[in-house]
Design an enzyme around this catalytic site. Structure first.
Site, PDB file in Angstrom:
ATOM      1  N   HIS A  14      48.065  37.345  53.241  1.00 51.75           N
ATOM      2  CA  HIS A  14      47.300  37.279  51.641  1.00 51.75           C
ATOM      3  C   HIS A  14      47.827  35.955  50.420  1.00 51.75           C
ATOM      4  O   HIS A  14      49.244  36.005  51.053  1.00 51.75           O
ATOM      5  CB  HIS A  14      46.846  38.501  51.165  1.00 51.75           C
ATOM      6  CG  HIS A  14      48.268  39.020  50.041  1.00 51.75           C
ATOM      7  ND1 HIS A  14      47.812  39.443  48.738  1.00 51.75           N
ATOM      8  CD2 HIS A  14      48.842  39.009  50.332  1.00 51.75           C
ATOM      9  CE1 HIS A  14      48.504  39.601  48.041  1.00 51.75           C
ATOM     10  NE2 HIS A  14      49.633  39.600  48.498  1.00 51.75           N
ATOM     11  N   CYS A  72      51.990  36.812  44.510  1.00 54.03           N
ATOM     12  CA  CYS A  72      52.487  38.027  45.401  1.00 54.03           C
ATOM     13  C   CYS A  72      53.872  37.775  45.736  1.00 54.03           C
ATOM     14  O   CYS A  72      54.493  36.712  46.247  1.00 54.03           O
ATOM     15  CB  CYS A  72      51.445  38.583  45.971  1.00 54.03           C
ATOM     16  SG  CYS A  72      51.929  40.210  47.712  1.00 54.03           S
ATOM     17  N   GLN A  90      44.703  48.857  48.094  1.00 52.97           N
ATOM     18  CA  GLN A  90      43.697  48.783  47.270  1.00 52.97           C
ATOM     19  C   GLN A  90      42.609  48.811  48.070  1.00 52.97           C
ATOM     20  O   GLN A  90      42.404  47.897  48.908  1.00 52.97           O
ATOM     21  CB  GLN A  90      43.450  48.084  45.670  1.00 52.97           C
ATOM     22  CG  GLN A  90      44.584  48.510  45.261  1.00 52.97           C
ATOM     23  CD  GLN A  90      44.193  47.340  44.072  1.00 52.97           C
ATOM     24  OE1 GLN A  90      43.837  46.948  43.156  1.00 52.97           O
ATOM     25  NE2 GLN A  90      46.076  46.549  44.053  1.00 52.97           N
ATOM     26  N   SER A 113      44.479  43.938  40.928  1.00 54.87           N
ATOM     27  CA  SER A 113      45.597  43.096  41.270  1.00 54.87           C
ATOM     28  C   SER A 113      44.909  41.372  41.074  1.00 54.87           C
ATOM     29  O   SER A 113      45.518  40.835  40.239  1.00 54.87           O
ATOM     30  CB  SER A 113      45.915  43.012  42.703  1.00 54.87           C
ATOM     31  OG  SER A 113      46.959  44.184  42.693  1.00 54.87           O
ATOM     32  N   HIS A 116      42.320  37.561  46.139  1.00 56.92           N
ATOM     33  CA  HIS A 116      42.878  37.195  47.293  1.00 56.92           C
ATOM     34  C   HIS A 116      42.060  36.365  48.525  1.00 56.92           C
ATOM     35  O   HIS A 116      41.081  36.840  48.239  1.00 56.92           O
ATOM     36  CB  HIS A 116      42.780  38.696  48.007  1.00 56.92           C
ATOM     37  CG  HIS A 116      43.514  39.987  47.098  1.00 56.92           C
ATOM     38  ND1 HIS A 116      45.148  40.302  46.681  1.00 56.92           N
ATOM     39  CD2 HIS A 116      42.907  40.184  46.752  1.00 56.92           C
ATOM     40  CE1 HIS A 116      44.814  41.184  46.166  1.00 56.92           C
ATOM     41  NE2 HIS A 116      44.049  41.195  45.760  1.00 56.92           N
TER      42      HIS A 116
END
Length: 122
Positions: A14, A72, A90, A113, A116
């Site tokens: 991702h 990330c 998630q 977060s 994505h």
């Protein structure tokens, strides 16, 4: 792995772009969170949309763009998250990943977060 409906595990990469609404406003690229805190969700999604377009038009590889842009720590692995199962990510991320076929790239996915795009790799 089982059939599409009953798969136990998937593998994905991702690209995460954090923004002012992200639960943790720091990353390996922005340890103080200054840029993240000043980035709107709309700006994060716009950048991610541009990256997705580059990948889909073969103007950039997913791994290279993840390494350059993802917030990330998986960026150092080209965005590779490895193999994971249900209830390990998630929920919106999990649902999107399991819905993809191997080799497909998701639309923009929102989680706590950030935003994505996901590439299902297995």
């Amino acid at each position: 792995m089982a059939s599409a409906a009953g798969e136990d595990t998937v593998r994905a990469s991702h690209i995460l772009i954090k923004h002012e609404g992200s639960r943790r406003k720091a990353s390996w690229k922005d340890p103080e969170g200054r840029v993240i805190s000043a980035t709107t969700r709309a700006d994060a999604a716009a950048l991610l949309g541009e990256l997705r377009d580059q990948i889909l038009s073969a103007r950039g590889s997913f791994a290279d763009l993840a390494a350059q842009h993802s917030d990330c720590s998986s960026a150092r692995r080209g965005g590779d998250l490895g193999t994971f199962g249900r209830r390990q990510m998630q929920k919106p991320f999990e649902d999107a990943t399991y819905a993809l076929k191997v080799g497909e790239i998701s639309d923009i996915i929102d989680t706590e977060s950030g935003v994505h795009i996901i590439l299902r790799t297995a």
